[in-house]
Design a protein around this motif. Structure first.
Motif, PDB file in Angstrom:
ATOM      1  N   VAL A 171      10.262  63.654 -26.981  1.00  0.00           N
ATOM      2  CA  VAL A 171      10.965  64.540 -27.909  1.00  0.00           C
ATOM      3  C   VAL A 171      10.157  65.805 -28.170  1.00  0.00           C
ATOM      4  O   VAL A 171      10.699  66.907 -28.191  1.00  0.00           O
ATOM      5  CB  VAL A 171      11.280  63.816 -29.247  1.00  0.00           C
ATOM      6  CG1 VAL A 171      11.870  64.766 -30.260  1.00  0.00           C
ATOM      7  CG2 VAL A 171      12.225  62.663 -28.998  1.00  0.00           C
TER       8      VAL A 171
ATOM      9  N   ASP B 249      12.483  71.283 -27.265  1.00  0.00           N
ATOM     10  CA  ASP B 249      12.261  69.863 -27.560  1.00  0.00           C
ATOM     11  C   ASP B 249      13.134  68.977 -26.662  1.00  0.00           C
ATOM     12  O   ASP B 249      13.982  69.462 -25.915  1.00  0.00           O
ATOM     13  CB  ASP B 249      12.493  69.557 -29.042  1.00  0.00           C
ATOM     14  CG  ASP B 249      13.914  69.804 -29.508  1.00  0.00           C
ATOM     15  OD1 ASP B 249      14.847  69.849 -28.677  1.00  0.00           O
ATOM     16  OD2 ASP B 249      14.108  69.956 -30.726  1.00  0.00           O
TER      17      ASP B 249
ATOM     18  N   TYR C 232      15.536  67.020 -27.425  1.00  0.00           N
ATOM     19  CA  TYR C 232      16.966  67.055 -27.744  1.00  0.00           C
ATOM     20  C   TYR C 232      17.673  68.163 -26.957  1.00  0.00           C
ATOM     21  O   TYR C 232      18.798  67.991 -26.499  1.00  0.00           O
ATOM     22  CB  TYR C 232      17.176  67.257 -29.243  1.00  0.00           C
ATOM     23  CG  TYR C 232      16.571  66.157 -30.062  1.00  0.00           C
ATOM     24  CD1 TYR C 232      17.102  64.867 -30.041  1.00  0.00           C
ATOM     25  CD2 TYR C 232      15.445  66.385 -30.851  1.00  0.00           C
ATOM     26  CE1 TYR C 232      16.540  63.839 -30.781  1.00  0.00           C
ATOM     27  CE2 TYR C 232      14.879  65.368 -31.591  1.00  0.00           C
ATOM     28  CZ  TYR C 232      15.425  64.102 -31.557  1.00  0.00           C
ATOM     29  OH  TYR C 232      14.867  63.090 -32.288  1.00  0.00           O
ATOM     30  N   TYR C 233      16.986  69.287 -26.802  1.00  0.00           N
ATOM     31  CA  TYR C 233      17.548  70.389 -26.014  1.00  0.00           C
ATOM     32  C   TYR C 233      17.761  69.948 -24.565  1.00  0.00           C
ATOM     33  O   TYR C 233      18.839  70.156 -23.995  1.00  0.00           O
ATOM     34  CB  TYR C 233      16.620  71.607 -26.071  1.00  0.00           C
ATOM     35  CG  TYR C 233      17.012  72.702 -25.113  1.00  0.00           C
ATOM     36  CD1 TYR C 233      18.019  73.600 -25.440  1.00  0.00           C
ATOM     37  CD2 TYR C 233      16.400  72.819 -23.863  1.00  0.00           C
ATOM     38  CE1 TYR C 233      18.406  74.600 -24.544  1.00  0.00           C
ATOM     39  CE2 TYR C 233      16.779  73.807 -22.973  1.00  0.00           C
ATOM     40  CZ  TYR C 233      17.778  74.690 -23.317  1.00  0.00           C
ATOM     41  OH  TYR C 233      18.158  75.668 -22.431  1.00  0.00           O
TER      42      TYR C 233
ATOM     43  N   CYS D 167      17.994  66.928 -23.402  1.00  0.00           N
ATOM     44  CA  CYS D 167      19.023  65.885 -23.361  1.00  0.00           C
ATOM     45  C   CYS D 167      20.406  66.530 -23.306  1.00  0.00           C
ATOM     46  O   CYS D 167      21.260  66.131 -22.503  1.00  0.00           O
ATOM     47  CB  CYS D 167      18.901  64.981 -24.577  1.00  0.00           C
ATOM     48  SG  CYS D 167      20.065  63.608 -24.574  1.00  0.00           S
ATOM     49  N   THR D 168      20.624  67.537 -24.133  1.00  0.00           N
ATOM     50  CA  THR D 168      21.902  68.244 -24.151  1.00  0.00           C
ATOM     51  C   THR D 168      22.167  68.929 -22.815  1.00  0.00           C
ATOM     52  O   THR D 168      23.291  68.883 -22.297  1.00  0.00           O
ATOM     53  CB  THR D 168      21.916  69.290 -25.282  1.00  0.00           C
ATOM     54  OG1 THR D 168      21.692  68.614 -26.523  1.00  0.00           O
ATOM     55  CG2 THR D 168      23.224  70.045 -25.338  1.00  0.00           C
TER      56      THR D 168
ATOM     57  N   ARG E 202      23.051  66.331 -20.169  1.00  0.00           N
ATOM     58  CA  ARG E 202      24.390  65.790 -20.421  1.00  0.00           C
ATOM     59  C   ARG E 202      25.506  66.712 -19.940  1.00  0.00           C
ATOM     60  O   ARG E 202      26.622  66.263 -19.700  1.00  0.00           O
ATOM     61  CB  ARG E 202      24.595  65.500 -21.914  1.00  0.00           C
ATOM     62  CG  ARG E 202      23.985  64.233 -22.348  1.00  0.00           C
ATOM     63  CD  ARG E 202      24.791  63.053 -21.788  1.00  0.00           C
ATOM     64  NE  ARG E 202      24.032  61.833 -21.943  1.00  0.00           N
ATOM     65  CZ  ARG E 202      23.401  61.224 -20.957  1.00  0.00           C
ATOM     66  NH1 ARG E 202      23.464  61.668 -19.740  1.00  0.00           N
ATOM     67  NH2 ARG E 202      22.723  60.129 -21.185  1.00  0.00           N
TER      68      ARG E 202
END
Length: 76
Positions: free
Chosen positions: A53, A59, A61-62, A64-65, A68
Motif C-alpha cells: 500500500v 500508493d 490503492y492507485y 489497484c485502480t 482494475r
C-alpha cells in the motif's frame, strides 16, 4: 506454474518474498520502476498481484485502480 507480480518498494523484503515464493515453484516478477507499474503489469500478465500500500510516487490503492481498468486478476 503460476506467475506472481510483486509490487514492493523495500528491496530486502521483495527479495526475501521472491526467494520464498520461487522455492515453491512460482515465477515471480518484481516491479523495479514505480513510474511504469501498469506497463510492467501489462507486459508480465501475472496470475496474482501482491501489492504494497505504501509506495513511492503513488500508493497501492492507485495502482489497484489502474490494474482494475484492464484486468480482474486477484490482488492482495
Amino acid at each position: 506454474m503460476y506467475k506472481i507480480m510483486l509490487i514492493e518498494d523495500d528491496r530486502t523484503l521483495a527479495d526475501a518474498m521472491k526467494s520464498q515464493l520461487e522455492s515453491y515453484g512460482y515465477t515471480v516478477v518484481c516491479v523495479t520502476d514505480f513510474d511504469k507499474v501498469t506497463e510492467e503489469f501489462a507486459e508480465a500478465s501475472p496470475d496474482l498481484v501482491l501489492l504494497d500500500v505504501m509506495l513511492p510516487k503513488h500508493d497501492g490503492y492507485y495502482f489497484c485502480t489502474e490494474i482494475r481498468k484492464t484486468s480482474a486478476v486477484p490482488i492482495v
